[in-house]
Scaffold this motif. Structure first.
Motif, mmCIF file in Angstrom:
data_model
loop_
_atom_site.group_PDB
_atom_site.id
_atom_site.type_symbol
_atom_site.label_atom_id
_atom_site.label_comp_id
_atom_site.label_asym_id
_atom_site.label_seq_id
_atom_site.Cartn_x
_atom_site.Cartn_y
_atom_site.Cartn_z
ATOM 1 N N ALA A 56 0.851 -1.041 -0.054
ATOM 2 C CA ALA A 56 -0.119 -0.102 0.301
ATOM 3 C C ALA A 56 0.907 1.292 -0.003
ATOM 4 O O ALA A 56 0.734 2.347 -0.589
ATOM 5 C CB ALA A 56 -0.996 -0.018 1.233
ATOM 6 N N ILE A 57 2.009 1.382 0.835
ATOM 7 C CA ILE A 57 2.847 2.419 0.702
ATOM 8 C C ILE A 57 3.369 2.422 -0.867
ATOM 9 O O ILE A 57 3.374 3.686 -1.262
ATOM 10 C CB ILE A 57 3.823 2.278 1.954
ATOM 11 N N GLN A 58 3.805 1.614 -1.354
ATOM 12 C CA GLN A 58 4.514 1.555 -2.339
ATOM 13 C C GLN A 58 3.415 2.149 -3.627
ATOM 14 O O GLN A 58 4.021 2.883 -4.360
ATOM 15 C CB GLN A 58 4.999 0.267 -3.179
ATOM 16 N N ILE A 59 2.528 1.750 -3.549
ATOM 17 C CA ILE A 59 1.513 2.075 -4.661
ATOM 18 C C ILE A 59 0.881 3.612 -4.295
ATOM 19 O O ILE A 59 1.013 4.373 -5.040
ATOM 20 C CB ILE A 59 0.171 1.079 -4.548
ATOM 21 N N SER A 60 0.723 3.749 -3.142
ATOM 22 C CA SER A 60 0.586 5.303 -2.697
ATOM 23 C C SER A 60 1.525 6.398 -3.220
ATOM 24 O O SER A 60 1.280 7.386 -3.574
ATOM 25 C CB SER A 60 0.157 5.412 -1.412
ATOM 26 N N LYS A 61 2.770 5.930 -2.880
ATOM 27 C CA LYS A 61 3.996 6.960 -3.241
ATOM 28 C C LYS A 61 4.145 7.045 -4.809
ATOM 29 O O LYS A 61 4.301 8.017 -5.289
ATOM 30 C CB LYS A 61 5.193 6.430 -2.424
ATOM 31 N N ALA A 62 3.875 5.799 -5.271
ATOM 32 C CA ALA A 62 4.162 5.837 -6.860
ATOM 33 C C ALA A 62 3.006 6.645 -7.618
ATOM 34 O O ALA A 62 3.146 7.420 -8.519
ATOM 35 C CB ALA A 62 4.023 4.389 -7.416
ATOM 36 N N LEU A 63 1.892 6.933 -6.915
ATOM 37 C CA LEU A 63 0.621 7.594 -7.185
ATOM 38 C C LEU A 63 1.043 9.114 -7.185
ATOM 39 O O LEU A 63 0.499 9.741 -7.951
ATOM 40 C CB LEU A 63 -0.753 7.315 -6.534
ATOM 41 N N GLY A 64 1.850 9.327 -6.157
ATOM 42 C CA GLY A 64 2.132 10.843 -5.706
ATOM 43 C C GLY A 64 1.359 11.229 -4.447
ATOM 44 O O GLY A 64 1.188 12.598 -4.351
ATOM 45 N N ALA A 65 1.012 10.373 -3.642
ATOM 46 C CA ALA A 65 0.289 10.655 -2.476
ATOM 47 C C ALA A 65 1.217 10.949 -1.415
ATOM 48 O O ALA A 65 2.328 10.319 -1.366
ATOM 49 C CB ALA A 65 -0.863 9.513 -2.007
ATOM 50 N N LYS A 66 0.978 11.383 0.027
ATOM 51 C CA LYS A 66 1.941 11.807 0.998
ATOM 52 C C LYS A 66 1.562 10.661 1.990
ATOM 53 O O LYS A 66 0.239 10.277 2.149
ATOM 54 C CB LYS A 66 1.469 13.115 1.625
ATOM 55 N N VAL A 67 2.356 9.824 2.295
ATOM 56 C CA VAL A 67 1.928 8.569 3.380
ATOM 57 C C VAL A 67 2.491 8.778 4.710
ATOM 58 O O VAL A 67 3.797 8.961 4.748
ATOM 59 C CB VAL A 67 2.770 7.395 2.616
ATOM 60 N N LEU A 68 1.757 8.576 5.547
ATOM 61 C CA LEU A 68 1.845 8.598 6.982
ATOM 62 C C LEU A 68 1.784 7.043 7.469
ATOM 63 O O LEU A 68 0.672 6.417 6.770
ATOM 64 C CB LEU A 68 0.972 9.269 8.020
ATOM 65 N N ALA A 69 2.862 6.419 7.968
ATOM 66 C CA ALA A 69 2.486 5.002 8.319
ATOM 67 C C ALA A 69 2.754 4.701 9.838
ATOM 68 O O ALA A 69 3.734 5.552 10.361
ATOM 69 C CB ALA A 69 3.641 4.204 7.430
ATOM 70 N N THR A 70 1.983 3.877 10.499
ATOM 71 C CA THR A 70 2.166 3.515 11.674
ATOM 72 C C THR A 70 2.735 1.928 11.914
ATOM 73 O O THR A 70 2.641 1.097 11.398
ATOM 74 C CB THR A 70 0.919 3.539 12.480
ATOM 75 N N THR A 71 3.402 1.762 13.225
ATOM 76 C CA THR A 71 3.714 0.620 13.502
ATOM 77 C C THR A 71 3.810 0.681 15.046
ATOM 78 O O THR A 71 3.949 1.715 15.734
ATOM 79 C CB THR A 71 5.042 0.127 13.132
ATOM 80 N N HIS A 72 3.645 -0.404 15.804
ATOM 81 C CA HIS A 72 3.578 -0.481 17.142
ATOM 82 C C HIS A 72 5.123 -0.578 17.795
ATOM 83 O O HIS A 72 5.177 -0.771 19.140
ATOM 84 C CB HIS A 72 2.655 -1.158 17.949
ATOM 85 N N ARG A 73 5.996 -0.919 17.097
ATOM 86 C CA ARG A 73 7.245 -1.222 17.203
ATOM 87 C C ARG A 73 8.277 -0.263 16.794
ATOM 88 O O ARG A 73 8.462 -0.073 15.447
ATOM 89 C CB ARG A 73 7.790 -2.539 16.693
ATOM 90 N N GLU A 74 9.074 0.485 17.684
ATOM 91 C CA GLU A 74 9.727 1.793 17.075
ATOM 92 C C GLU A 74 11.042 0.980 16.494
ATOM 93 O O GLU A 74 11.582 1.670 15.455
ATOM 94 C CB GLU A 74 10.472 2.394 18.241
ATOM 95 N N LYS A 75 11.374 -0.391 16.628
ATOM 96 C CA LYS A 75 12.729 -0.997 15.980
ATOM 97 C C LYS A 75 12.435 -1.225 14.352
ATOM 98 O O LYS A 75 13.243 -1.521 13.653
ATOM 99 C CB LYS A 75 12.886 -2.164 16.589
ATOM 100 N N LYS A 76 11.012 -1.123 14.021
ATOM 101 C CA LYS A 76 10.779 -1.432 12.797
ATOM 102 C C LYS A 76 10.218 0.042 11.775
ATOM 103 O O LYS A 76 10.039 -0.140 10.675
ATOM 104 C CB LYS A 76 9.328 -2.102 12.673
ATOM 105 N N LEU A 115 4.607 5.947 16.023
ATOM 106 C CA LEU A 115 4.449 4.864 16.763
ATOM 107 C C LEU A 115 2.895 4.820 17.302
ATOM 108 O O LEU A 115 2.421 5.702 17.786
ATOM 109 C CB LEU A 115 5.422 5.240 18.090
ATOM 110 N N ASP A 116 2.532 3.602 16.976
ATOM 111 C CA ASP A 116 1.149 3.399 17.321
ATOM 112 C C ASP A 116 0.950 2.937 18.718
ATOM 113 O O ASP A 116 1.155 1.942 19.158
ATOM 114 C CB ASP A 116 0.471 2.499 16.393
#
Length: 319
Positions: free
Chosen positions: A161-181, A195-196
């Protein structure tokens, strides 16, 4: 042929391949020689608990997607040797799926492809990219320059989803509950990583929200979307382990001016598959593969899936 058959809840450590007869073709179905397949969260759920449900054919060969070639076209419009992908439509639940050397599949859920990508890369596309594509465009109606939040992004679907969104030209905010990722999300192009802690609505807002965590956090996700004619929240995952939204009150739980939708990936078409592969080719995208296992080492692949030790799509190469 070799295949994995299960008829009860099965831990990865208990997996072994069985000798089975190659399926006999029948009208409207094709026999596919499998090159490779990807592992999916829904298959893990099947193996751990869903196998007990009455609607599951037992014993069953799991697997909801694959890439391969037509070995026997039966009475369909396919030709022997054509490169194809297959996904959903009951694979691995209503009938035997892709954890095998051959699969007998209904022609309406098998699709011709043209691609120079490797078999391993192709195996990482069908279900993952189809779900990402449908969630982003059919459900969220994402457009260039919009801001999208992808919640639970450190999974194969999240990376796609990140790859497709960025290729389209959207701005992407992404979350994870693990800071190490965090670095993983940076590598696939996320503009901002958060960090979620389960309560993101107090911190951020976005035009569109793709929730892959599911009912566990969905109320909070709905509050993230800024109310407008373009405010959409799409729930396409259940990574949080909560499968139903209990005590759901649509009047109180869906904010005014926000649209709630969900993507069910059971209706692929040849046109959509063509659109996805054309987009991948035009944008020069390559799926994020975490690790490739040989089919003889399927047990190890499933242990890796259960442990969550692989970052990216797990692919199993059959031949």
């Amino acid at each position: 042929m070799k295949a994995l058959l299960i008829d009860k809840p099965t831990k990865a450590e208990e997996i072994f391949l069985s000798d089975c007869e190659v399926p006999k073709v029948k009208s409207g179905w094709v026999l596919v020689k499998i090159f490779a397949f990807g592992l999916n969260h829904s298959e893990k759920i099947l193996r751990h608990e869903e196998i007990l449900e009455d609607y599951i054919q037992k014993p069953v060969i799991p697997g909801i997607e694959c890439v391969g070639e037509i070995f026997d076209a039966s009475d369909t419009n396919f030709s022997v040797g054509e490169k194809v992908i297959a996904l959903m439509g009951g694979m691995g639940r209503s009938f035997n799926g892709s954890y095998a050397e051959f699969a007998l599949l209904p022609a309406h859920h098998v699709f011709k492809i043209e691609s120079s990508l490797s078999r391993e890369n192709l195996a990482a596309i069908p279900e993952t990219f189809f779900t990402a594509w449908g969630s982003l465009f059919e459900c969220l109606r994402l457009k260039k320059d919009e801001t999208i939040l992808i919640r639970g992004a450190t999974c194969a679907l999240g990376y796609a989803a990140i790859q497709i969104s960025k290729a389209l030209g959207a701005k992407v905010l992404a979350t994870t509950h693990r800071e190490k990722k965090f670095y993983l999300l940076e590598e696939v192009g996320a503009d901002k990583i958060i960090l979620d802690d389960g309560e993101l609505a107090k911190k951020i807002s976005a035009t569109k929200v793709l929730d892959l965590v599911g009912p566990k956090v969905l109320r909070d996700s709905l509050k993230i979307a800024e109310p407008s004619e373009n405010a959409f929240v799409c729930c396409s995952g259940i990574l949080g382990g909560v499968y139903e939204w209990k005590n759901f009150d649509p009047i109180k739980d869906i904010p005014n001016g926000v649209y709630l939708t969900g993507f069910f990936s059971n209706t692929p078409t040849q046109k959509i598959i063509d659109d996805i592969f054309n987009f991948i080719r035009e944008k020069n995208l390559t799926p994020r593969i975490g690790k490739v296992f040989d089919f003889k080492n399927l047990r190890d692949a499933l242990i890796a899936q259960d442990s969550g030790s692989v970052n990216g799509k797990i692919v199993v190469k059959v031949c």
